[in-house]
Scaffold this motif. Structure first.
Motif, PDB file in Angstrom:
ATOM      1  N   GLU A 185      27.006  63.230  62.795  1.00  9.23           N
ATOM      2  CA  GLU A 185      25.970  64.202  62.436  1.00  9.23           C
ATOM      3  C   GLU A 185      24.915  63.552  61.548  1.00  9.23           C
ATOM      4  O   GLU A 185      25.154  62.518  60.944  1.00  9.23           O
ATOM      5  CB  GLU A 185      26.604  65.382  61.685  1.00  9.23           C
ATOM      6  CG  GLU A 185      27.719  66.083  62.439  1.00  9.23           C
ATOM      7  CD  GLU A 185      27.263  66.780  63.689  1.00  9.23           C
ATOM      8  OE1 GLU A 185      26.097  67.238  63.725  1.00  9.23           O
ATOM      9  OE2 GLU A 185      28.049  66.868  64.650  1.00  9.23           O
ATOM     10  N   ARG A 186      23.767  64.195  61.417  1.00  6.61           N
ATOM     11  CA  ARG A 186      22.725  63.667  60.526  1.00  6.61           C
ATOM     12  C   ARG A 186      23.214  63.686  59.091  1.00  6.61           C
ATOM     13  O   ARG A 186      23.065  62.717  58.357  1.00  6.61           O
ATOM     14  CB  ARG A 186      21.439  64.482  60.648  1.00  6.61           C
ATOM     15  CG  ARG A 186      20.330  63.884  59.772  1.00  6.61           C
ATOM     16  CD  ARG A 186      18.953  64.285  60.213  1.00  6.61           C
ATOM     17  NE  ARG A 186      17.956  63.399  59.647  1.00  6.61           N
ATOM     18  CZ  ARG A 186      17.538  63.468  58.388  1.00  6.61           C
ATOM     19  NH1 ARG A 186      18.025  64.384  57.572  1.00  6.61           N
ATOM     20  NH2 ARG A 186      16.624  62.625  57.935  1.00  6.61           N
ATOM     21  N   VAL A 187      23.786  64.814  58.656  1.00  3.01           N
ATOM     22  CA  VAL A 187      24.390  64.907  57.323  1.00  3.01           C
ATOM     23  C   VAL A 187      25.864  65.205  57.527  1.00  3.01           C
ATOM     24  O   VAL A 187      26.221  66.165  58.214  1.00  3.01           O
ATOM     25  CB  VAL A 187      23.722  66.017  56.476  1.00  3.01           C
ATOM     26  CG1 VAL A 187      24.409  66.143  55.128  1.00  3.01           C
ATOM     27  CG2 VAL A 187      22.228  65.751  56.311  1.00  3.01           C
ATOM     28  N   ALA A 233      22.592  56.769  52.438  1.00  2.00           N
ATOM     29  CA  ALA A 233      23.972  57.252  52.389  1.00  2.00           C
ATOM     30  C   ALA A 233      24.464  57.092  50.956  1.00  2.00           C
ATOM     31  O   ALA A 233      23.892  56.328  50.169  1.00  2.00           O
ATOM     32  CB  ALA A 233      24.864  56.471  53.354  1.00  2.00           C
ATOM     33  N   GLY A 234      25.508  57.812  50.613  1.00  3.42           N
ATOM     34  CA  GLY A 234      26.053  57.730  49.264  1.00  3.42           C
ATOM     35  C   GLY A 234      27.556  57.881  49.269  1.00  3.42           C
ATOM     36  O   GLY A 234      28.183  58.077  50.323  1.00  3.42           O
ATOM     37  N   VAL A 235      28.126  57.804  48.086  1.00  2.00           N
ATOM     38  CA  VAL A 235      29.566  57.977  47.929  1.00  2.00           C
ATOM     39  C   VAL A 235      29.810  58.744  46.639  1.00  2.00           C
ATOM     40  O   VAL A 235      29.138  58.517  45.632  1.00  2.00           O
ATOM     41  CB  VAL A 235      30.314  56.610  47.959  1.00  2.00           C
ATOM     42  CG1 VAL A 235      29.894  55.712  46.814  1.00  2.00           C
ATOM     43  CG2 VAL A 235      31.816  56.805  47.995  1.00  2.00           C
ATOM     44  N   VAL A 236      30.752  59.682  46.689  1.00  2.00           N
ATOM     45  CA  VAL A 236      31.086  60.506  45.526  1.00  2.00           C
ATOM     46  C   VAL A 236      32.597  60.701  45.473  1.00  2.00           C
ATOM     47  O   VAL A 236      33.302  60.488  46.451  1.00  2.00           O
ATOM     48  CB  VAL A 236      30.390  61.897  45.569  1.00  2.00           C
ATOM     49  CG1 VAL A 236      28.872  61.754  45.539  1.00  2.00           C
ATOM     50  CG2 VAL A 236      30.832  62.697  46.776  1.00  2.00           C
ATOM     51  N   ASP A 259      21.565  60.320  57.044  1.00  2.00           N
ATOM     52  CA  ASP A 259      20.598  59.965  58.076  1.00  2.00           C
ATOM     53  C   ASP A 259      21.308  59.496  59.346  1.00  2.00           C
ATOM     54  O   ASP A 259      20.950  58.487  59.938  1.00  2.00           O
ATOM     55  CB  ASP A 259      19.652  58.877  57.549  1.00  2.00           C
ATOM     56  CG  ASP A 259      18.415  58.687  58.398  1.00  2.00           C
ATOM     57  OD1 ASP A 259      18.002  59.641  59.087  1.00  2.00           O
ATOM     58  OD2 ASP A 259      17.848  57.584  58.370  1.00  2.00           O
ATOM     59  N   GLY A 260      22.317  60.250  59.751  1.00  2.00           N
ATOM     60  CA  GLY A 260      23.105  59.848  60.905  1.00  2.00           C
ATOM     61  C   GLY A 260      22.575  60.443  62.196  1.00  2.00           C
ATOM     62  O   GLY A 260      21.510  61.058  62.208  1.00  2.00           O
ATOM     63  N   PRO A 261      23.371  60.281  63.241  1.00  2.00           N
ATOM     64  CA  PRO A 261      24.627  59.531  63.279  1.00  2.00           C
ATOM     65  C   PRO A 261      24.384  58.019  63.243  1.00  2.00           C
ATOM     66  O   PRO A 261      23.406  57.529  63.781  1.00  2.00           O
ATOM     67  CB  PRO A 261      25.257  59.948  64.602  1.00  2.00           C
ATOM     68  CG  PRO A 261      24.142  60.478  65.430  1.00  2.00           C
ATOM     69  CD  PRO A 261      23.066  60.936  64.511  1.00  2.00           C
ATOM     70  N   ARG A 262      25.306  57.353  62.575  1.00  2.00           N
ATOM     71  CA  ARG A 262      25.198  55.901  62.410  1.00  2.00           C
ATOM     72  C   ARG A 262      26.585  55.285  62.230  1.00  2.00           C
ATOM     73  O   ARG A 262      27.550  55.971  61.955  1.00  2.00           O
ATOM     74  CB  ARG A 262      24.367  55.543  61.184  1.00  2.00           C
ATOM     75  CG  ARG A 262      22.909  55.919  61.298  1.00  2.00           C
ATOM     76  CD  ARG A 262      22.154  55.392  60.116  1.00  2.00           C
ATOM     77  NE  ARG A 262      20.787  55.866  60.136  1.00  2.00           N
ATOM     78  CZ  ARG A 262      19.735  55.084  60.209  1.00  2.00           C
ATOM     79  NH1 ARG A 262      19.884  53.787  60.260  1.00  2.00           N
ATOM     80  NH2 ARG A 262      18.526  55.577  60.204  1.00  2.00           N
TER      81      ARG A 262
END
Length: 130
Positions: free
Chosen positions: A9-11, A42-45, A116-119
Motif C-alpha cells: 500500500e502507499r501508507v 519511510a520511518g520506524v517507530v 510512499d509505497g508500494p515498494r
C-alpha cells in the motif's frame, strides 16, 4: 545486517519485531539494537501493533501531512506528503538488549511505516554491546 521489507500500500505499517529480534546475537548480554531506515519516505517507530491503533496512526499522518496540499516538492515527484510524514516519524529507533533479546515493553513492537509505497525497502539493524 540488512532486512528487506516489501509493502503493498502507499501508507502501511508493518510489524518487523520478529525480524529485528532475529538479528540480535544471542551472546549479546547487554547492549543496544538500532533499527535505521535509509529512505526519506519511510520511518520506524516503537508502539503497539493493534489494528485500530495502526489505522489511527495512518489517519493522523494523513491529517498532519495531507496528500496534494500544494507542497513545493510535489513539482518534482508528487510525494512531498510522504517526506513530511517520514520526518515526523523519524528514521531510527534504539532498543535495549538484555540477555540476547530485545527489552521491549509488554505491548511494544517495532513498526516499519511506509509512506510512499508500494515498494521494497531495506532496514539496517545494528547491535552494540554496552
Amino acid at each position: 545486517m540488512s532486512l528487506e521489507i516489501s509493502t503493498d500500500e502507499r501508507v502501511e505499517l508493518l510489524d518487523v519485531t520478529s525480524e529485528v529480534a532475529a538479528a540480535v546475537p544471542e551472546e549479546l548480554d547487554a547492549g543496544v539494537c538500532t533499527v535505521f531506515v535509509p529512505h526519506t519516505t519511510a520511518g520506524v517507530v516503537v508502539n503497539e501493533n493493534e489494528s485500530r491503533l495502526l489505522r489511527d496512526v495512518e489517519r493522523l499522518l494523513a491529517e498532519l501531512a495531507p496528500r496534494g496540499d500544494d507542497y513545493d516538492h510535489d513539482a518534482i515527484d508528487d510525494n512531498a506528503d510522504a517526506h513530511l510524514r517520514a520526518t515526523l516519524l523519524g528514521s531510527n529507533v534504539s532498543i535495549p538488549v538484555e540477555d540476547g533479546e530485545l527489552a521491549l515493553g509488554t505491548w511494544q513492537s517495532v513498526l516499519f511505516v511506509e509512506c510512499d509505497g508500494p515498494r521494497t525497502r531495506r532496514l539496517r539493524v545494528t547491535t552494540t554491546p554496552s
